[in-house]
Design an enzyme around this catalytic site. Structure first.
Site, PDB file in Angstrom:
ATOM      1  N   ASN A 176       0.836  -1.204   0.000  1.00 51.32           N
ATOM      2  CA  ASN A 176       0.000   0.000   0.000  1.00 51.32           C
ATOM      3  C   ASN A 176       0.866   1.247   0.000  1.00 51.32           C
ATOM      4  O   ASN A 176       1.752   1.387   0.841  1.00 51.32           O
ATOM      5  CB  ASN A 176      -0.874   0.031   1.268  1.00 51.32           C
ATOM      6  CG  ASN A 176      -1.804   1.229   1.312  1.00 51.32           C
ATOM      7  OD1 ASN A 176      -2.655   1.376   0.453  1.00 51.32           O
ATOM      8  ND2 ASN A 176      -1.604   2.097   2.291  1.00 51.32           N
ATOM      9  N   GLU A 177       0.628   2.128  -0.929  1.00 52.85           N
ATOM     10  CA  GLU A 177       1.265   3.456  -0.925  1.00 52.85           C
ATOM     11  C   GLU A 177       2.725   3.376  -0.488  1.00 52.85           C
ATOM     12  O   GLU A 177       3.135   3.997   0.499  1.00 52.85           O
ATOM     13  CB  GLU A 177       0.481   4.400  -0.012  1.00 52.85           C
ATOM     14  CG  GLU A 177      -0.938   4.635  -0.494  1.00 52.85           C
ATOM     15  CD  GLU A 177      -1.736   5.612   0.375  1.00 52.85           C
ATOM     16  OE1 GLU A 177      -1.295   5.903   1.496  1.00 52.85           O
ATOM     17  OE2 GLU A 177      -2.795   6.071  -0.089  1.00 52.85           O
ATOM     18  N   GLU A 198      -8.001   5.078  -4.811  1.00 56.36           N
ATOM     19  CA  GLU A 198      -8.516   5.649  -3.565  1.00 56.36           C
ATOM     20  C   GLU A 198      -8.813   7.123  -3.779  1.00 56.36           C
ATOM     21  O   GLU A 198      -8.015   7.853  -4.362  1.00 56.36           O
ATOM     22  CB  GLU A 198      -7.471   5.575  -2.431  1.00 56.36           C
ATOM     23  CG  GLU A 198      -7.209   4.219  -1.860  1.00 56.36           C
ATOM     24  CD  GLU A 198      -6.285   4.311  -0.641  1.00 56.36           C
ATOM     25  OE1 GLU A 198      -6.179   5.408  -0.044  1.00 56.36           O
ATOM     26  OE2 GLU A 198      -5.660   3.300  -0.325  1.00 56.36           O
TER      27      GLU A 198
END
Lengths: 645, 645, 645
Positions: free
Chosen positions: B143-144, B299
């Site tokens: 994630n990110e 997102e």
């Protein structure tokens, strides 16, 4: 000897064919001296104990062949990577315990025995090799001591601090008395219990702090003295190290007696319209450090530097004006960092004598012109600058007044600068003096917020008031050398000299935008027989004993209280007046004093100063100015410098 | 495949009876895909080596039963507490030596072998379990990457850095040459002596810094590639990881070739009136990263986020406008963080598709409406966006221009954004390209402060000027990839292309309020044949060789110097003009170029962009607007989006 | 017993001949009680286990001979240097791992077993020696707990935190549930895996943070209780410790039940025109902590303090006005830090009863006058202050609302202060109450941004609305005690009480100048039946169920939404109105309530409060004021205090 003109020369950045061009262009520009090897440790000693001198032999031989003198550095300023890698104990430690790393420069603790051993070995090798080289005209020890790292809080530093304290105080009881450890339960049982002022829950003992400031300055000085002693084993040439103006971390009064000639690095911000005043102040300080002896402007920039958030350029004429200003204020050398602009590394955006664009550029043309001009001005070398006014400048006061847990946050050099600028505006030359110096030769002595004065210095000042005029401003002689409140009350015996008692402080310093939620901090105003003026920073509530009230506060909760008083020729100023207010006060203080002023009237951006029999009048502005000098109008083109004999 | 519509689904936050309601409401809202298990490591592997999959089986089965696809995360983004407790060597270290702790998320060092081993084990278990599950439509790795922690200065990181450097340079001599270690005595004797750029007394070697930036980006990429390799052992489904827009720490050009589809997290600040432009720029970058391939908006927030000092809400219509903007600029998925708003933990104030207030809220109603609308717009899926203008975007330039010890402090994305906005205002679509890319297809190429350009990239740009129009702005091609000054002078061979030589820099960047005491940093002005405009940030002193001066500086110490020049279709701009000035310059540069503009006149807050054969016209403001499109007046209600085919 | 008048007396700072003068001047000033030995550890126990009491015997004997009572300190507030030197494990550790050092004060970790052992030994020695000394009238435990160091992140602290958590939660499953560790993969397998919230890559778990706040407050309280237990072994005299107003780090509600009398240190900033309101609020809080029991103003300054960036003086009359304000609001003692101003150490610029200038000063004359006046006011001792209005004050709300990762950055005491000031303006006395307290006695209860309310507290409040009027402002009852979103939605059952549902937040808090680049954060405006007013900080989007809309937002994206509602006597305010707006709302809320107001109209700087049967009317301004009290005009000189019976 001629005037030094040149700069730092770091030829290891380029292949040798560039060196030929360097020498040729130096000669074209009139370069007389260059500083070599300031950052060359890694090239002189690529691994411990193995020295490589051939390249430096070559450089010095070439320079000598070109008739260019060498100010040879001891090369200790920046240890090579192998030093920290092999000896992590050489690395400096911050007050929060962070151990700094390499990658930049000056990554050494002044307290590291290992570093001292390695540095001493290098200096000895350099001096052994070059003490007889005919190119060498002076020794340049290290570089800008303390510039990036002045206070190291390592355990080895703690041990050295204890020794320094034991030497200073003799007994732990004496330290306890000096530090006032009766308060906050700080009484020490032995020197072993003392630590550097590392991060602590709240305000650290003020005397511990200033002793650590003094110790840190002295520790750097010991490094210098170690190197100088090595040099003196083999060479009698002059030894210097480049100072960096009014620099808080190092007490140059203590250092100046150890160098043979003072040299200074000077980088006023071209974007600051006040920079000519700041530069002049720095030059007068440098001249004063060794009692008027000519000094060397060892580093400046031809154009922009690279380390400010915004690095403004020097527009045409600025470099010349500031260079001749230095000459006029006692410099016998005008040098730059550096000769050829780097094409890589951390200072590649720092301007140089020879910029990225090469010789066909405005910058190099200005360098050539200045070189020629300095050649023609060589007659001034050795001439002295005479001042009738003295301003106290004191590192203890600086360190103490900028501590926290004081009435407000003040900036010591700014407090002095405001008064210095008053004289600059009028063309009056100023010496800086140290509290305790003999002041008899001066017609006027100024103590501007000289926060710390010991018994002897206060006595000197009181005595000077017998023969000189005296101007004292707020927050002077509040503390003694141990940072205890002056015995007998603020000002001590100067209460009698000035005829006043200071009873309360009412600071007006502007609110710290990051500080606690405080109300507005306005300026104030003063009025009286000299007129009406603004004032800032401070108010003192003064009880007049036997002085005359010249000006009073005009507004606010101190309205009606005395702001400027005089008792004969002894003046007290309880606030920081604005520029016009300072000028009015100085006019009053100087009335009938015989102090010579070189400008009949202040003119924005115009400076006048005399060295020997030459008067320099400089227009620092980008517009024309007309100054009145000895009754005659003098028209000045933008950035023009006139030398009148 | 339909357009993805959904969000992160973290069902472990609620009991299973809530899951039933979740599925029902997802179906009501038209959700097609959800991302599952992003932060589930602790629930999948509560202690080392013991896996619990039953709950996730249940979640995936329920989603599949509802016809909802799953973008399944590898769950490695946030290690459970047992990882740091058992293996402190997994924790990241800051440049000052601080070891970070757990309690938040992403508390791992990318250089930790232990972390890599644990992560690999988890990914293998997840993929083994679910590679054949029918709900899974894609893999979502970690994630990110780099979001909170991109640079780790641990000893293990130092060792990895040395290996990376040895791979890059081959020999320590080559590193010394690239880093310019001739200066400041930084010459390395071996790779062992090299360290990460930990805190040091002053400016660290610039090439060391950028190499550490590159290394840090690559180290994260290695983590991604390790996970992808594990996935590929068992699954051929598309693999992605969510990018975070124009993010400094990670060079997405290098990453984009490794993902199967680009996905992006996008959180423009609703309080910033410029946010539609910033969002559009980010979307065009995402589309450009893989040459125009459709991408996923992975997102965004339905309403406020929780991590700004002030978290403004999205007023009615904003979420829809920004979602359709993404669709229009190439997105094939519109996803949110997260499905149901948390009721505890660090992100409970981050909005979600289903807010605290439940389904009977403005937010959920807007979600439902958007889901329905996206269903109706499914025909656009796979259509491409065509641009005639290319702007260079380069991470090396970003890293280098924002270093300290440069002429001033500039923000690279803002420099690019100003020019991007010029095209946005005119309804002109832009691709971002990488220096060195083939530029032949574009009618205009813009290099806006592309600080770093290597020989090949400069040659490409010079060549492009033969077929395309070229617009170059200040501080382009100042440095090569080693951050040495461009050989042959600033701009290198582009000097010939543009007909100018850059001789000096005169930065105007606004004073850093926390910086050293510097003077005011005013803007400037330019005038000439295009009119009169303001300008900021910068001035270059340009020597014109064989170009035409179009605009000149109008005020200040650079007055009269060239500000905008052209040599045929090659333009140079030596400052940052204001919005009107940029528009005037673009109008001149684009004259008779055939570049299509979708808006006849710029209208505040109105955007137009074409995807496939559909033209989207979006009013981002809360007031009505009238736009002129192809000669016809188009009335737009507040936040209205019009789709014209 | 008379009213305490005196201050901290630290005689170890001076030789004994000064002590004679001290006693004489104390008697001249009417001093009745002094606090002795607060920082005397190093003088009582110069090395471990060796105690020196002779000097303190002498001090206490002299004071007793003079008839002056002694509030005897346990002397544990500042450990001597030998403690840290011999026991480095006593030093506190910051969240980034920095170990603090000595040199200031309070350099101990509350979690250090060694420190607790040493402190206990000292207290026992002091109490053994002096529990029967006739001078001693009370025990003063330590000093300002938590002032400089409230949160220690040491390993020893981590162990204590785990024990505290285990006691609170019983099982790790319960902790996981309370902390919401389902999110971000924070699930703990055992208490061993839990750490203090040390520096981490991003936002730390909010419940972990508040539990560490609670634990840190409790750990300090345990230190206090340890000392109190030692005292109680030998003495039944009252035990106190000096609080420091509305202090975030220590939950004084939990502490107040453990002290015999509340005492407070109070240092409002004289430069802040709002300081009389802030001081009054602090005094009302102190009185409220033990249900109205008289309290001691243990420390204040006669003039400036030394720890602000700018330390303004107290102009004539300010000290008296604030002292009588304290008396009027329930104080039975008016004390100072310190008796004689230090001449060295960190607090030498902190004013004292006897300043550097000695007895012939404005300050000492004011002290003498106040001493005489308090003697004449002794009849008030023990009288109580009665309030009809209660404002909730809650440390959990404070800790939670000032966390990061919330909708915006709010300052809890400022939110409460704005409403408190509304009552102050009207001469209405206020009690502070704890959520969950019985509220039946009050005519009006105010919950101003009481962010955290548990089920019981919400129920109490809802119940109070049956008998009292209720005023609730934005961001009340958003979270429960575990910092989970209130079950049933924001406000919980107060939705029914107030007739509204809060659907969205639209914060307006001013942009943090150091924050991310966000747009402007303007104020807003409200209008309606009470008039038109400004408002700041916040907007809530409120859905009215069965309330009346009294005021609405007038501008911006919330225009037209309800800003103030009422359902019978239950009012909701969705923003922070300006001072006039708050006054208008309070006037409406209080209409026909029978709540007495002592001022007919607000007058700038004028305060009125009643204690027993005496009404104090105080003009805090430096100018004359006329107040209307019970219909009669009352002329007040600058800083005048009128006592009406």
């Amino acid at each position: 000897m001629t005037i030094w003109f040149g700069g730092d020369y770091n030829p290891e950045q380029w292949p040798r064919d560039v060196w030929d061009e360097d020498i040729a262009l130096m000669l074209r520009a009139g370069v007389t001296v260059v500083t070599v090897a300031v950052f060359s440790w890694a090239w002189l000693e690529p691994e411990e104990g193995r020295f490589e001198f051939e390249w430096l032999d070559d450089v010095l031989d070439r320079l000598h062949a070109g008739g260019i003198g060498v100010d040879l550095a001891t090369a200790t300023a920046s240890p090579p990577p192998w030093v920290a890698h092999r000896y992590p104990d050489t690395l400096p430690v911050l007050s929060n315990g962070t151990v700094l790393s390499g990658g930049s420069r000056q990554q050494y603790s002044p307290h590291s025995a290992t570093f001292r051993r390695l540095a001493e070995s290098l200096v000895r090798a350099v001096v052994d090799r070059y003490s007889d080289h005919p190119a060498v005209v002076a020794w340049h020890v290290s570089n800008e001591y303390g510039c990036h790292l002045s206070h190291c809080y390592s355990d080895e530093g703690a041990a050295a601090f204890r020794i320094w304290l034991e030497r200073r105080y003799g007994s732990i009881e004496a330290l306890n008395a000096a530090w006032g450890t009766t308060f906050w339960s700080q009484r020490y049982g032995s020197f072993d219990e003392v630590y550097p002022p590392r991060d602590s829950p709240t305000f650290i003992n003020p005397t511990q702090l200033i002793d650590f400031d003094r110790f840190s300055s002295d520790a750097l000085l010991e490094l210098f003295l170690m190197e100088k002693a090595v040099i003196r084993e083999r060479s009698e040439l002059p030894v210097t190290t480049n100072f960096i103006g009014a620099f808080k971390a190092v007490d140059y009064w203590r250092w100046a007696r150890e160098v043979d000639v003072v040299s200074d690095d000077s980088y006023p911000d071209p974007a600051d319209p006040d920079s000519p005043v700041l530069a002049a102040m720095s030059r007068d300080l440098m001249r004063s450090l060794r009692g008027g002896q000519p000094w060397i402007l060892m580093e400046q920039a031809t154009n922009a530097v690279n380390w400010r958030p915004r690095n403004a350029r020097k527009t045409p004429g600025v470099n010349r004006a500031l260079s001749l200003q230095a000459l006029a204020r006692g410099a016998d050398g005008i040098m730059y960092f550096q000769w050829r602009q780097s094409t890589s590394g951390a200072e590649k955006f720092h301007s140089a004598m020879l910029p990225h664009g090469g010789a066909d550029t405005r910058i190099f043309r200005e360098v050539e012109q200045l070189g020629a001009e300095l050649g023609a001005l060589a007659w001034i070398e050795g001439d002295t600058v005479r001042a009738q006014v003295a301003i106290l400048f004191d590192w203890d006061s600086w360190w103490a007044i900028e501590q926290r847990a004081t009435p407000t946050q003040l900036a010591y050099p700014d407090l002095v600068r405001d008064w210095y600028r008053g004289f600059w505006d009028l063309g009056i030359t100023v010496d800086f003096v140290r509290p305790g110096d003999d002041l008899g030769a001066y017609a006027l002595v100024v103590a501007a917020s000289t926060f710390v004065l010991d018994d002897e210095a206060r006595a000197h000042l009181a005595a000077a008031a017998g023969s000189s005029r005296l101007l004292v401003t707020f927050q002077t002689a509040i503390l003694d050398r141990d940072l205890h409140i002056t015995a007998g009350g603020y000002l001590g015996e100067l209460q009698q000299t000035l005829g006043v008692v200071v009873e309360e402080f009412a600071p007006l310093a502007p609110a710290d935008p990051h500080g606690l939620g405080q109300g507005e901090a306005p300026g104030t105003a003063i009025d009286g027989e000299l007129g009406s003026f603004g004032a800032t920073l401070w108010q003192e509530i003064v009880r007049v004993v036997d002085a005359e009230v010249v000006m009073s506060f005009a507004v606010g909760d101190a309205a009606g209280e005395p702001a400027v008083t005089r008792k004969g020729d002894a003046w007290y100023v309880a606030t920081q007046p604005d520029r016009a207010g300072i000028r009015a006060i100085l006019n009053a203080v100087l009335a009938d004093s015989g102090v010579e002023r070189l400008l009949d009237e202040p003119v924005d951006g115009v400076e006048a100063v005399r060295r020997g029999d030459a008067t320099f009048v400089i227009n620092h502005r980008g517009e024309e100015r007309t100054a009145s000098v000895a009754g005659a109008a003098l028209a000045l083109a933008p950035r023009e410098v006139r030398v009148l004999r």
